[in-house]
Design an enzyme around this catalytic site. Structure first.
Site, PDB file in Angstrom:
ATOM      1  N   TYR A   1       0.918  -1.297  -0.019  1.00 24.30           N
ATOM      2  CA  TYR A   1       0.124   0.026  -0.129  1.00 24.30           C
ATOM      3  C   TYR A   1       0.819   1.183  -0.099  1.00 24.30           C
ATOM      4  CZ  TYR A   1      -4.070  -2.940   1.553  1.00 24.30           C
ATOM      5  OH  TYR A   1      -4.850  -3.975   1.246  1.00 24.30           O
ATOM      6  N   SER A   2       0.809   1.920  -1.010  1.00 22.93           N
ATOM      7  CA  SER A   2       1.561   3.291  -1.417  1.00 22.93           C
ATOM      8  C   SER A   2       3.069   3.016  -0.947  1.00 22.93           C
ATOM      9  CB  SER A   2       1.144   4.076  -0.350  1.00 22.93           C
ATOM     10  OG  SER A   2       1.148   5.586  -0.876  1.00 22.93           O
TER      11      SER A   2
END
Length: 301
Positions: free
Chosen positions: A59-60
């Site tokens: 995530y990111s």
């Protein structure tokens, strides 16, 4: 807040879990929450009794774990942290997958980003057909036995593959998956055909991701259109049968109106009434969205 057992672990987690996929600035289609906004969401969740937080290394590209770790600083002993491994985290040929090499490197990186000595629930994000499941489970077992991980789980596995993994764990004396994270919503009930009966039979917890079907069940969308600023307007995922979905919205809208709540709250309440569900993962871009979701805990139909 109500709490439910995480599979057969004896560990209680809040029936609402705050998902941190929107934390970080590198996934514009998903969310771009910075540290200050994430702090507000996490602290409001803690105040409401939420003790379960879910993220993933991908995530990111790691930012989500870092932000979540900073938001939970000083509260580590009060919470259950779940993260995931599998996605590509670098340009190298081995910077992806479920090999022992990638798992061992990834867990140390996640621990550092989260600012913790251990991960409560370490999940494989999806299957890896290049790696023997026994190799993956052996690597995860070593992490449990060295204390870096407390429990292991899986995400997005079909029923046959999950059952195969459980069989391998039993035969080889390895750690077994204690929870399965899967998509399940009023407009996406395929999980009921095979996976949910398996989870009930084997005593495995179900963590539900995208309980509002990527925003479709927020009440923002109708047959005449939807909010242009909503995530699904630019990122149409997970895929759903739109006509069937609108029929469902038509059916639950009067229920929401009768109880003076939102369509989203009715959709969440439906999931929370399912005995097999351990926790529903909610994600929010703004504090008001989180408050709407938290309010559903008290909704009784």
């Amino acid at each position: 807040m109500k709490y439910r057992l995480l599979g057969d672990t004896g560990v209680y987690v809040s029936e609402l879990c705050l998902g941190a996929m929107t934390f970080g600035t590198q996934w514009e289609a998903i969310g771009t929450l910075g540290q200050q906004e994430a702090d507000a969401l996490v602290h409001r969740s803690l105040d409401a009794g939420v003790n379960f937080f879910d993220t993933a290394d991908v995530y990111s590209t790691g930012d989500s774990e870092e932000i979540l770790g900073r938001s939970l600083a000083g509260r580590r002993q009060d919470v259950v942290i779940a993260t995931k491994v599998r996605g590509r985290m670098g340009p190298g040929v081995n910077d992806v997958g479920l090999s022992r090499l990638h798992i061992t490197q990834s867990v140390d990186a996640s621990l550092k980003r989260l600012g913790t000595d251990y991960i409560d629930l370490y999940q494989i994000h999806r299957s890896d057909n290049q790696t023997d499941i026994g190799e993956t489970l052996a690597a995860l077992t070593d992490l449990v036995r060295t204390g870096k991980v407390r429990y292991i789980g899986c995400s997005n596995l079909p029923a046959w593959e999950l059952m195969k993994a459980l069989g391998v764990s039993e035969r080889r004396g390895l750690e077994s998956f204690k929870a399965s994270q899967s998509y399940y919503a009023l407009v996406g009930r395929e999980l009921e055909q095979e996976t949910i009966p398996l989870l009930r039979d084997q005593g495995i917890g179900l963590l539900v991701w995208s309980p509002l079907a990527g925003g479709f069940l927020t009440g923002k969308f109708t047959r005449n259109g939807g909010a242009s600023d909503a995530r699904r307007a630019t990122f149409d995922f997970p895929p759903i049968d739109k006509e069937r979905g609108f029929n469902i919205i038509d059916a639950i809208s009067p229920i929401a109106a009768t109880h003076e709540v939102s369509v989203a709250q009715v959709a969440l309440a439906w999931l929370l009434r399912k005995s097999v569900v351990t926790s529903v993962i909610i994600g929010a871009r703004r504090l008001d969205q989180l408050e709407d979701n938290l309010a559903s805990v008290e909704l009784v139909l």
